[in-house]
Scaffold this active site. Structure first.
Site, PDB file in Angstrom:
ATOM      1  N   GLU A 200     -38.404  27.479 -11.665  1.00 52.42           N
ATOM      2  CA  GLU A 200     -39.069  28.540 -10.898  1.00 52.42           C
ATOM      3  C   GLU A 200     -38.385  29.856 -11.222  1.00 52.42           C
ATOM      4  O   GLU A 200     -37.206  29.882 -11.576  1.00 52.42           O
ATOM      5  CB  GLU A 200     -38.849  28.316  -9.391  1.00 52.42           C
ATOM      6  CG  GLU A 200     -39.830  27.398  -8.736  1.00 52.42           C
ATOM      7  CD  GLU A 200     -39.527  27.211  -7.251  1.00 52.42           C
ATOM      8  OE1 GLU A 200     -38.600  27.854  -6.715  1.00 52.42           O
ATOM      9  OE2 GLU A 200     -40.220  26.404  -6.638  1.00 52.42           O
ATOM     10  N   HIS A 235     -26.410  26.474  -0.830  1.00 53.86           N
ATOM     11  CA  HIS A 235     -27.785  26.156  -0.427  1.00 53.86           C
ATOM     12  C   HIS A 235     -27.860  25.315   0.841  1.00 53.86           C
ATOM     13  O   HIS A 235     -28.879  24.692   1.125  1.00 53.86           O
ATOM     14  CB  HIS A 235     -28.566  25.473  -1.570  1.00 53.86           C
ATOM     15  CG  HIS A 235     -28.498  26.231  -2.854  1.00 53.86           C
ATOM     16  ND1 HIS A 235     -29.085  27.460  -3.018  1.00 53.86           N
ATOM     17  CD2 HIS A 235     -27.881  25.954  -4.021  1.00 53.86           C
ATOM     18  CE1 HIS A 235     -28.844  27.897  -4.239  1.00 53.86           C
ATOM     19  NE2 HIS A 235     -28.117  27.005  -4.868  1.00 53.86           N
ATOM     20  N   ARG A 291     -39.755  16.168   9.329  1.00 52.93           N
ATOM     21  CA  ARG A 291     -38.915  15.608  10.402  1.00 52.93           C
ATOM     22  C   ARG A 291     -38.511  16.735  11.349  1.00 52.93           C
ATOM     23  O   ARG A 291     -38.833  17.895  11.104  1.00 52.93           O
ATOM     24  CB  ARG A 291     -37.641  15.035   9.782  1.00 52.93           C
ATOM     25  CG  ARG A 291     -36.975  16.100   8.908  1.00 52.93           C
ATOM     26  CD  ARG A 291     -35.604  15.756   8.459  1.00 52.93           C
ATOM     27  NE  ARG A 291     -35.211  16.473   7.264  1.00 52.93           N
ATOM     28  CZ  ARG A 291     -34.703  17.688   7.221  1.00 52.93           C
ATOM     29  NH1 ARG A 291     -34.551  18.386   8.327  1.00 52.93           N
ATOM     30  NH2 ARG A 291     -34.383  18.260   6.087  1.00 52.93           N
TER      31      ARG A 291
HETATM   32  P1  ADP Z   1     -33.289  21.658  -1.055  1.00 48.64           P
HETATM   33  O1  ADP Z   1     -34.458  20.730  -0.826  1.00 48.64           O
HETATM   34  O2  ADP Z   1     -32.201  21.044  -1.865  1.00 48.64           O
HETATM   35  O3  ADP Z   1     -32.809  22.283   0.226  1.00 48.64           O
HETATM   36  P2  ADP Z   1     -34.872  24.029  -1.689  1.00 48.64           P
HETATM   37  O4  ADP Z   1     -35.955  24.019  -2.689  1.00 48.64           O
HETATM   38  O5  ADP Z   1     -35.285  23.991  -0.237  1.00 48.64           O
HETATM   39  O6  ADP Z   1     -33.861  22.822  -2.001  1.00 48.64           O
HETATM   40  O7  ADP Z   1     -33.947  25.282  -1.926  1.00 48.64           O
HETATM   41  C1  ADP Z   1     -32.713  25.422  -1.245  1.00 48.64           C
HETATM   42  C2  ADP Z   1     -32.257  26.864  -1.312  1.00 48.64           C
HETATM   43  O8  ADP Z   1     -32.110  27.296  -2.682  1.00 48.64           O
HETATM   44  C3  ADP Z   1     -33.205  27.880  -0.676  1.00 48.64           C
HETATM   45  O9  ADP Z   1     -33.039  27.991   0.711  1.00 48.64           O
HETATM   46  C4  ADP Z   1     -32.792  29.141  -1.418  1.00 48.64           C
HETATM   47  O10 ADP Z   1     -31.588  29.627  -0.885  1.00 48.64           O
HETATM   48  C5  ADP Z   1     -32.492  28.652  -2.833  1.00 48.64           C
HETATM   49  N1  ADP Z   1     -33.688  28.751  -3.713  1.00 48.64           N
HETATM   50  C6  ADP Z   1     -34.568  27.755  -3.976  1.00 48.64           C
HETATM   51  N2  ADP Z   1     -35.543  28.184  -4.814  1.00 48.64           N
HETATM   52  C7  ADP Z   1     -35.280  29.479  -5.081  1.00 48.64           C
HETATM   53  C8  ADP Z   1     -35.938  30.499  -5.886  1.00 48.64           C
HETATM   54  N3  ADP Z   1     -37.028  30.241  -6.577  1.00 48.64           N
HETATM   55  N4  ADP Z   1     -35.373  31.723  -5.900  1.00 48.64           N
HETATM   56  C9  ADP Z   1     -34.248  31.999  -5.202  1.00 48.64           C
HETATM   57  N5  ADP Z   1     -33.589  31.094  -4.459  1.00 48.64           N
HETATM   58  C10 ADP Z   1     -34.095  29.851  -4.379  1.00 48.64           C
END
Ligand code: ADP
Length: 489
Positions: A200, A235, A291
Site C-alpha cells: 500500500e 503499530h 470482536r
Molecule cells: P494490524 O492488523 O497488524 O494491526 P493494520 O493494517 O491495522 O495492521 O495497521 C496497523 C498500523 O500500521 C496502523 O494503525 C497504522 O499505524 C500503520 N499503517 C498501516 N497501513 C498504513 C499505511 N498504508 N500508511 C501508513 N500507515 C499505515
C-alpha cells in the site's frame, strides 16, 4: 435471555464480560490455564474449569478443551473476548456445529475480512475508499516493484493475514523493496501460516480513526461514533480517545456511513470495529476487527451504551436497543493501557509479582483490571495491568483528570509504563491534539519518561520498604477482600 455463558478468555476482559452477565442475571463460567489458577476472573465466575497448561496454545487456544468445558457446564453461549479464538472462524463454526451460540459475527463474516487482501477488494467494490496499492497478494517481485514505483514511495508491505502490527515493513526506495517483501513474507509464514503480502502507499502523517458498529440479526446496523487510536508503539495502540480531536460533524457522518456500509457489505452481526486511516482530509478503509476491542470502554463512557451487554443481547436474538438517532456524544474519554513493561528499556515486558497495588478512583475514573496486590503477572500472556479510562466534559479536562488518576496509581513490584503515560499527558504536542501514528518517534517523549521514571521508582522504593515487614499480613487481607468481592453469587 441465556441462563449461562462461558467466557473463553482471561484477565480484565473476562471480568468485563462477567460484569455484563451479572447485571443481566446470566450465570458465568470461566476457563483457565495453570498460570491463571489464582486469577480474579476465575474467582468472579460462578463456575470455573481448568483447560490446560499455561501456554495459550494448550489452553486458551485449545478448542477441544473449551468446547468440553461448555458441555460440562451446560453453558448455552460462548463469549470469546478479544485475542485468542475471538477472530477464528473455525471456532465460531465449531461452536455453532455443537449447538453453542458464539457471541460474535458469523464465521463467514469473519472469513470475509480475515484476509486483508480480500477485504480490500470487497470494500473497493462496495465503493469504500481504500489506500492505493496492489490488488492481489504479491507473487512476482519484479511486478510488485513496478506497482510500487507507480504508487510512489514510501510504501508499506503488509501481511494479508497480519494482526497486532506484526508483518509490516515500510520501504523508502525501490532497491529496498525485494528484501522487504521477502522478510515480510517469512515473518507472515512463521507467525500466521500464510505468506501472502501486499503493498500500500505509506500515507504521510496518518491518524488511526475507527468506528464502533453494532448490528443485530434483523439487519439493523448503527455506528457508535469514532475513536482515535493514533498513539501507537510498533503499530500497537497505547492511548485511545473518543471522540477524535480531528472529527467534525460532517466527517463523522461520512465516515460513520462508510462504517455502516462496510458492516452491511459483509452481512455483519454483533459488535465490530471498522478501522480507517485518515490523512490530509481523506480517509481510507484499513480493516474490520470482528470482536469487542480492547478500547471499547471509551465508546461506552461517551455514548452510555454498554457494548458487552449489547453483544449478549444481540446473540440472544434481541433487536438493537438503540437507533442511530439515539447515539449522541457526551463529553470526552481517554484510555491509557497500563502495561507491566519497562519504558526505559525498549518497553520490554516486566512480568512478576505485584507487591502493592492501589488503583485510582474519584469522579470520571474507570479501571478495568484483573490485578490485585499479591497477584503475579504471568509471562505467558500480554502484560496488561489495567485499562485506565477517564471521562470528562472536554478534552483538556480529560487530560487533567488522566494526570490526576496516573498520580494516584500505585503499582509496586513490576515496572509499568505509567511514567510514559504521564509524559504523554504532559506533552504540549499531545495536548494540542495534533496526533499521528508516529507521534512517539516524532516527539521527545522518552526523555521525559526517563525523568518521570526516576520519581516513580523512588515512590515505589519508599512504599516497598515502608511496608516490607507486614507483607504477609497485607497479602492475606487483600486476598480476603478480593475473595469477598469476587465471591460466587
Ligand atoms: P494490524 O492488523 O497488524 O494491526 P493494520 O493494517 O491495522 O495492521 O495497521 C496497523 C498500523 O500500521 C496502523 O494503525 C497504522 O499505524 C500503520 N499503517 C498501516 N497501513 C498504513 C499505511 N498504508 N500508511 C501508513 N500507515 C499505515
Amino acid at each position: 435471555m441465556f441462563k449461562k455463558v462461558l467466557i473463553s478468555n482471561r484477565g480484565e476482559i473476562a471480568i468485563r464480560i462477567m460484569r455484563a452477565c451479572r447485571e443481566l442475571g446470566v450465570k458465568t463460567v470461566a476457563v483457565y490455564s495453570d498460570a491463571d489458577a489464582n486469577a480474579l476472573f476465575v474467582k468472579y465466575a460462578d463456575e470455573a474449569y481448568h483447560i490446560g497448561p499455561s501456554p495459550a496454545s494448550q489452553s486458551y487456544l485449545n478448542m477441544d478443551n473449551i468446547i468440553r468445558a461448555v458441555e460440562l457446564s451446560g453453558a448455552e453461549a460462548v463469549h470469546p473476548g478479544y485475542g485468542f479464538l475471538s477472530e477464528n472462524p473455525e471456532f465460531a463454526d465449531r461452536c455453532r456445529a455443537e449447538g453453542i451460540v458464539f457471541i460474535g459475527p458469523s464465521a463467514s463474516a469473519i472469513r470475509s475480512v480475515g484476509s486483508k487482501v480480500e477485504a480490500r477488494k470487497t470494500m473497493e467494490a462496495a465503493g469504500i475508499p481504500v489506500v492505493p496499492g496492489t490488488k492481489e497478494g504479491i507473487t512476482d517481485i519484479d511486478r510488485a516493484v513496478g506497482v510500487a514505483d507507480g504508487i510512489g514511495y514510501p510504501v508499506i508491505v503488509k501481511s494479508s493475514a497480519g494482526g497486532g502490527g506484526i508483518g509490516i515493513a515500510i520501504v523508502h526506495k525501490s532497491e529496498e523493496l525485494p528484501d522487504a517483501i521477502e522478510s515480510t513474507q517469512s515473518v507472515a509464514r512463521s507467525t500466521f501460516g500464510d505468506d501472502t503480502v501486499f503493498i500500500e502507499k505509506y500515507l504521510a502523517e496518518p491518524r488511526h480513526i475507527e468506528f464502533q458498529i453494532l448490528s443485530d440479526s434483523s439487519g439493523n446496523t448503527i455506528h457508535l461514533c469514532d475513536r482515535e487510536c493514533s498513539i501507537q508503539r510498533r503499530h500497537q495502540k497505547l492511548i485511545e480517545e473518543a471522540p477524535s480531536p480531528v472529527m467534525t460533524e460532517e466527517l463523522r457522518a461520512k465516515m460513520g456511513a462508510s462504517a455502516v456500509e462496510v458492516s452491511k457489505t459483509i452481512d455483519y452481526e454483533n459488535a465490530g470495529t471498522v478501522e480507517f486511516l485518515y490523512s490530509k482530509g481523506d480517509y481510507y478503509f484499513l480493516e474490520v476487527n470482528t470482536r469487542l476491542q480492547v478500547e471499547h470502554p471509551i465508546t461506552e463512557v461517551i455514548t452510555g451504551v454498554d457494548l458487552a451487554k449489547e453483544q449478549i443481547k444481540i446473540a440472544w436474538g434481541d433487536e438493537l436497543s438503540y437507533t442511530q438517532e439515539d447515539i449522541t456524544i457526551n463529553g470526552w474519554a481517554i484510555e491509557c493501557r497500563i502495561n507491566a513493561e519497562d519504558p526505559l528499556n525498549n518497553f520490554v515486558p516486566s512480568p512478576g509479582k505485584v507487591k502493592r497495588y492501589r488503583s485510582p478512583g474519584g469522579p470520571g475514573v474507570r479501571v478495568d483490571s484483573g490485578v490485585y496486590a499479591g497477584y503475579t503477572i504471568s509471562p505467558y500472556y500480554d502484560s496488561l495491568v489495567s485499562k485506565l479510562t477517564v471521562w470528562a466534559q472536554d478534552r483538556s479536562e480529560a487530560i487533567e483528570r488522566m494526570k490526576r488518576a496516573l498520580f494516584e496509581y500505585i503499582v509496586v513490584g513490576v515496572k509499568t509504563n505509567i511514567p510514559f503515560h504521564k509524559a504523554m499527558m504532559n506533552s504540549a504536542a499531545y495536548q494540542s491534539g495534533e496526533l499521528t501514528t508516529h507521534f512517539i518517534e516524532d516527539h521527545n517523549i522518552l526523555e521525559d519518561v526517563e525523568r518521570l521514571s526516576k520519581s516513580e521508582k523512588a515512590k515505589g522504593e519508599s512504599l516497598a520498604s515502608a511496608l516490607t515487614a507486614d507483607d504477609k499480613k497485607i497479602a492475606a487481607i487483600t486476598a480476603a477482600v478480593e475473595a469477598y468481592i469476587h465471591q460466587k453469587q
